[in-house]
Design a protein around this motif. Structure first.
Motif, short mmCIF file in Angstrom:
data_model
loop_
_atom_site.label_atom_id
_atom_site.label_comp_id
_atom_site.label_asym_id
_atom_site.label_seq_id
_atom_site.Cartn_x
_atom_site.Cartn_y
_atom_site.Cartn_z
N ASP A 1 -23.47 32.16 -35.42
CA ASP A 1 -22.77 31.45 -36.49
C ASP A 1 -22.52 32.37 -37.68
N ARG B 1 -20.11 37.79 -41.22
CA ARG B 1 -18.94 37.13 -40.66
C ARG B 1 -19.39 35.85 -39.99
N ARG B 2 -18.50 34.89 -39.96
CA ARG B 2 -18.81 33.60 -39.35
C ARG B 2 -18.35 33.58 -37.90
N ASN B 3 -19.14 32.88 -37.07
CA ASN B 3 -18.72 32.59 -35.70
C ASN B 3 -18.22 33.85 -34.98
N VAL B 4 -19.13 34.80 -34.81
CA VAL B 4 -18.76 36.12 -34.30
C VAL B 4 -18.68 36.11 -32.78
N LYS B 5 -17.48 35.89 -32.30
CA LYS B 5 -17.27 35.68 -30.87
C LYS B 5 -17.48 36.93 -30.03
N THR B 6 -17.48 38.09 -30.67
CA THR B 6 -17.62 39.33 -29.92
C THR B 6 -19.09 39.70 -29.69
N ARG C 1 -22.74 42.97 -38.14
CA ARG C 1 -22.86 43.92 -37.04
C ARG C 1 -23.50 45.24 -37.47
N SER D 1 -21.96 34.09 -29.60
CA SER D 1 -21.14 33.83 -30.79
C SER D 1 -21.98 33.34 -31.98
N GLU E 1 -24.27 25.19 -41.19
CA GLU E 1 -23.62 26.51 -41.20
C GLU E 1 -23.09 26.84 -42.59
N LYS F 1 -29.05 34.29 -24.78
CA LYS F 1 -28.18 34.96 -25.75
C LYS F 1 -29.00 35.70 -26.82
N ARG G 1 -17.43 23.05 -35.27
CA ARG G 1 -17.76 24.25 -36.04
C ARG G 1 -17.81 23.90 -37.52
#
Ligand SMILES: [Zn+2]
Length: 142
Positions: A54, A43-48, A58, A52, A28, A104, A23
């Motif tokens: 980078d 936001r970085r690395n938005v897992k939700t 939202r 995800s 990035e 995705k 990461r």
């Protein structure tokens, strides 16, 4: 099958996979800097979110994937090489990665997100990259 089992413990391949998966790659970081300079909040690395992303916002409904050309196997790109050692393994791996990337992105678009894929090789033309990212900003949803 025997060859596949042997592949799993190949230390050179493990090191390579670790390196390409890490990461906070220079790409990035640079894309983040440009977004900040353009006044884009993220936001970085938005897992939700699917895949995800980078970088993502939202509420503005945009997401950026900063893809390494090797790992995500960028079309017609000199960085998208296939290692001669275990070439079949890599070819299958790249195909699976690309298929997952496409899935995705489709999921995000289905959620109403605008999605931008930025490639590692685009760092070679920073001005063009800034322009691409600024288009994302101009198109923002009120
Ligand atoms: Zn590339």
């Amino acid at each position: 099958v025997a060859a596949g089992r042997r592949l799993k413990t190949d230390p050179r391949r493990s090191a390579l996979m670790k390196r390409v998966r890490q990461r906070g790659t220079p790409l990035e970081v640079e894309v983040g800097r440009i977004c900040t300079s353009l006044g884009l909040r993220y936001r970085r690395n938005v897992k939700t979110l699917p895949g995800s992303p980078d970088l993502a916002n939202r509420s503005r409904r945009w997401a950026i994937f900063a893809h390494g050309c090797f790992w995500h196997h960028h079309d017609d790109c000199g960085l998208a090489t296939v290692p001669t050692r275990n070439a079949r393994f890599w070819t299958e791996k790249f195909a699976a990665n690309r298929e997952r990337d496409a899935r995705k992105i489709a999921q995000l678009k289905g959620l109403g997100f605008r999605v931008l894929v930025v490639w590692q090789c685009e760092l070679d033309d920073r001005r063009r990259l800034v322009r691409r990212l600024s288009n994302l900003g101009e198109a923002r949803i009120a």
